[in-house]
Scaffold this motif. Structure first.
Motif, PDB file in Angstrom:
ATOM      1  N   THR A 147       0.852  -1.192   0.000  1.00 49.52           N
ATOM      2  CA  THR A 147       0.000   0.000   0.000  1.00 49.52           C
ATOM      3  C   THR A 147       0.883   1.236   0.000  1.00 49.52           C
ATOM      4  O   THR A 147       1.929   1.268   0.656  1.00 49.52           O
ATOM      5  CB  THR A 147      -0.959   0.006   1.206  1.00 49.52           C
ATOM      6  OG1 THR A 147      -1.771   1.189   1.157  1.00 49.52           O
ATOM      7  CG2 THR A 147      -0.209  -0.029   2.530  1.00 49.52           C
ATOM      8  N   ASN A 199       0.453   5.658  -0.232  1.00 47.25           N
ATOM      9  CA  ASN A 199      -0.166   6.967  -0.445  1.00 47.25           C
ATOM     10  C   ASN A 199       0.751   7.730  -1.396  1.00 47.25           C
ATOM     11  O   ASN A 199       1.894   8.037  -1.072  1.00 47.25           O
ATOM     12  CB  ASN A 199      -0.313   7.715   0.884  1.00 47.25           C
ATOM     13  CG  ASN A 199      -1.004   9.055   0.727  1.00 47.25           C
ATOM     14  OD1 ASN A 199      -0.746   9.798  -0.213  1.00 47.25           O
ATOM     15  ND2 ASN A 199      -1.867   9.387   1.670  1.00 47.25           N
ATOM     16  N   GLN A 227      -3.477   5.450  -2.545  1.00 51.10           N
ATOM     17  CA  GLN A 227      -4.303   6.549  -2.074  1.00 51.10           C
ATOM     18  C   GLN A 227      -3.800   7.860  -2.698  1.00 51.10           C
ATOM     19  O   GLN A 227      -2.680   7.927  -3.182  1.00 51.10           O
ATOM     20  CB  GLN A 227      -4.262   6.667  -0.543  1.00 51.10           C
ATOM     21  CG  GLN A 227      -4.701   5.397   0.197  1.00 51.10           C
ATOM     22  CD  GLN A 227      -3.569   4.411   0.371  1.00 51.10           C
ATOM     23  OE1 GLN A 227      -2.452   4.771   0.711  1.00 51.10           O
ATOM     24  NE2 GLN A 227      -3.871   3.129   0.126  1.00 51.10           N
ATOM     25  N   HIS A 266      -8.827   5.019   2.649  1.00 49.75           N
ATOM     26  CA  HIS A 266      -8.095   6.242   2.976  1.00 49.75           C
ATOM     27  C   HIS A 266      -9.006   7.063   3.887  1.00 49.75           C
ATOM     28  O   HIS A 266      -9.846   7.826   3.421  1.00 49.75           O
ATOM     29  CB  HIS A 266      -7.746   7.021   1.712  1.00 49.75           C
ATOM     30  CG  HIS A 266      -6.845   8.190   1.939  1.00 49.75           C
ATOM     31  ND1 HIS A 266      -6.500   9.067   0.938  1.00 49.75           N
ATOM     32  CD2 HIS A 266      -6.210   8.634   3.056  1.00 49.75           C
ATOM     33  CE1 HIS A 266      -5.697   9.998   1.411  1.00 49.75           C
ATOM     34  NE2 HIS A 266      -5.514   9.759   2.706  1.00 49.75           N
ATOM     35  N   ASP A 326      -4.235   4.001   4.084  1.00 47.93           N
ATOM     36  CA  ASP A 326      -3.804   5.100   4.949  1.00 47.93           C
ATOM     37  C   ASP A 326      -4.929   5.349   5.953  1.00 47.93           C
ATOM     38  O   ASP A 326      -5.987   5.864   5.593  1.00 47.93           O
ATOM     39  CB  ASP A 326      -3.531   6.341   4.089  1.00 47.93           C
ATOM     40  CG  ASP A 326      -3.136   7.555   4.912  1.00 47.93           C
ATOM     41  OD1 ASP A 326      -3.056   7.448   6.157  1.00 47.93           O
ATOM     42  OD2 ASP A 326      -2.919   8.626   4.305  1.00 47.93           O
ATOM     43  N   THR A 386       5.515   5.363   9.383  1.00 47.11           N
ATOM     44  CA  THR A 386       5.181   5.445   7.960  1.00 47.11           C
ATOM     45  C   THR A 386       4.912   6.875   7.516  1.00 47.11           C
ATOM     46  O   THR A 386       4.679   7.122   6.333  1.00 47.11           O
ATOM     47  CB  THR A 386       3.956   4.575   7.620  1.00 47.11           C
ATOM     48  OG1 THR A 386       2.783   5.137   8.234  1.00 47.11           O
ATOM     49  CG2 THR A 386       4.157   3.152   8.110  1.00 47.11           C
ATOM     50  N   HIS A 387       4.934   7.816   8.460  1.00 47.23           N
ATOM     51  CA  HIS A 387       4.708   9.226   8.126  1.00 47.23           C
ATOM     52  C   HIS A 387       5.352  10.072   9.214  1.00 47.23           C
ATOM     53  O   HIS A 387       5.386   9.677  10.386  1.00 47.23           O
ATOM     54  CB  HIS A 387       3.205   9.525   8.041  1.00 47.23           C
ATOM     55  CG  HIS A 387       2.892  10.934   7.670  1.00 47.23           C
ATOM     56  ND1 HIS A 387       2.698  11.922   8.625  1.00 47.23           N
ATOM     57  CD2 HIS A 387       2.736  11.535   6.468  1.00 47.23           C
ATOM     58  CE1 HIS A 387       2.426  13.068   8.016  1.00 47.23           C
ATOM     59  NE2 HIS A 387       2.449  12.855   6.707  1.00 47.23           N
ATOM     60  N   ASP A 413      -0.082   3.912   8.106  1.00 45.27           N
ATOM     61  CA  ASP A 413      -0.385   3.035   6.964  1.00 45.27           C
ATOM     62  C   ASP A 413      -0.311   1.582   7.428  1.00 45.27           C
ATOM     63  O   ASP A 413       0.695   1.158   8.016  1.00 45.27           O
ATOM     64  CB  ASP A 413       0.612   3.289   5.837  1.00 45.27           C
ATOM     65  CG  ASP A 413       0.607   4.752   5.408  1.00 45.27           C
ATOM     66  OD1 ASP A 413      -0.104   5.072   4.443  1.00 45.27           O
ATOM     67  OD2 ASP A 413       1.299   5.562   6.054  1.00 45.27           O
ATOM     68  N   HIS A 446       4.621   9.459   2.617  1.00 45.77           N
ATOM     69  CA  HIS A 446       4.337   8.235   3.365  1.00 45.77           C
ATOM     70  C   HIS A 446       5.323   7.148   2.948  1.00 45.77           C
ATOM     71  O   HIS A 446       5.829   7.159   1.818  1.00 45.77           O
ATOM     72  CB  HIS A 446       2.925   7.729   3.079  1.00 45.77           C
ATOM     73  CG  HIS A 446       1.852   8.513   3.757  1.00 45.77           C
ATOM     74  ND1 HIS A 446       1.086   8.017   4.781  1.00 45.77           N
ATOM     75  CD2 HIS A 446       1.419   9.786   3.549  1.00 45.77           C
ATOM     76  CE1 HIS A 446       0.215   8.928   5.169  1.00 45.77           C
ATOM     77  NE2 HIS A 446       0.400  10.011   4.435  1.00 45.77           N
TER      78      HIS A 446
END
Length: 324
Positions: free
Chosen positions: A7, A9, A54, A143, A209, A259-260, A270, A313
């Protein structure tokens, strides 16, 4: 056999000369090329079989790029919101696969829900796919609402200069409404997932996300540890979703990568969640978690030449190994 799910973003995947959110937010041609190259590099490194996206504005361009990367099957279920012909203000989610889809569907509201609820900001997608040895599974892409405050929570005149107290009240209420929206989206999705599984008994992969840590209260429906205890755990277990990352890092949870990042603060936003049959905790698992990976170099040690148009991300992926 092994199957890899991922996955990502994409952060404003919008092909020029279109813009997203602001009229001036348009990629130059060399920037757009750099963004596509960065995405291709992540996918080539992971070699996923199914990948969720996303923040998709340019659906046709993403579908073409995925086709060139070896993903002939591509799905979206909504159109991004566009104003004045080229300004996109609301993205959609998407899914690409090396295997054909049996069915593609939007995740709709539960019919038997009696409470009024707000609309999804970005409608989740469900795709049913049959994989060799693993069988038929339902893949969901989500998302959830961001943590940005919802605007216009108070009736403030934009033409007037509002006091700091007014703006503070607006921010407090906007943050709470954002939390409520995210919580509704999570619980609506969870209810739809359970209702679908009651009908089909398909194993589930949920990716996306979440815009909040899974342990937060608004995401309680998807957190296996937040569910109340029951006298019939074997009846509930097939419908619970397991955080693959938590399973992978359970012995050293402190080592789980963010992840962010917001400034220097990292968060896990995420996720890939798996149903009971895709986990070796099950009595009769169809698959077990073979590998879990977070590609975050562009976040913690970026190179301007390679990562100038990267996502904000990390890319999250896992590999399942089928059980014989």
């Amino acid at each position: 056999m092994n199957f890899t799910f991922a996955t990502l973003n994409l952060l404003n995947y919008v092909a020029p000369p279109n813009a997203c959110y602001e009229f001036h937010n348009i990629y130059e041609e060399h920037q757009w090329l750099k963004k596509q190259q960065w995405i291709a590099k992540q996918i080539e490194q992971l070699q996923p079989d199914v990948i969720a996206f996303q923040e998709v504005f340019s659906r046709e361009e993403l579908e073409q790029q995925m086709l060139e990367l070896g993903f002939p099957h591509f799905a979206t279920i909504a159109a991004p919101t566009v104003e004045e012909g080229y300004l996109y203000t609301a993205p959609v989610v998407a899914l690409a696969s090396r295997f054909p889809f049996d069915e593609i569907s939007a995740v709709d509201y539960p019919q038997r829900l009696t409470q009024e609820q707000p609309d999804y900001r970005r409608q989740p997608l469900r795709a049913t796919v049959t994989l060799p040895e693993l069988g038929t599974i339902d893949v969901y892409v989500v998302h959830f609402k961001s943590q940005r405050p919802i605007d216009n929570a108070l009736d403030l005149d934009e033409k007037e200069t509002n006091s700091p107290l007014d703006l503070w009240q607006q921010d407090c209420l906007g943050n709470w409404l954002s939390t409520i929206q995210r919580g509704w989206e999570c619980h609506l999705l969870h209810h739809a997932i359970v209702e679908r599984k009651k009908q089909t008994a398909h194993p589930i992969v949920l990716m996306g996300d979440f815009n909040q840590h899974l342990a937060n209260s608004e995401l309680a429906a998807l957190n296996i540890h937040a569910h109340p205890k029951t006298d019939e755990p074997r009846q509930i277990a097939p419908y619970q979703l397991i955080d693959a990352g938590s399973t992978w890092y359970h012995e050293e949870p402190w080592s789980r990568p963010a992840t962010h990042y917001y400034g220097a603060k990292g968060s896990v936003l995420d996720y890939i969640l798996l149903s009971w049959e895709l986990n070796n905790l099950s009595d009769f698992p169809r698959a077990e978690l073979f590998h879990y990976q977070v590609l975050d170099k562009h976040l913690i040690n970026p190179s301007f030449e390679e990562d100038a148009q990267a996502s904000d991300h990390a890319v999250v992926s896992l590999t399942l190994k089928t059980c014989r």
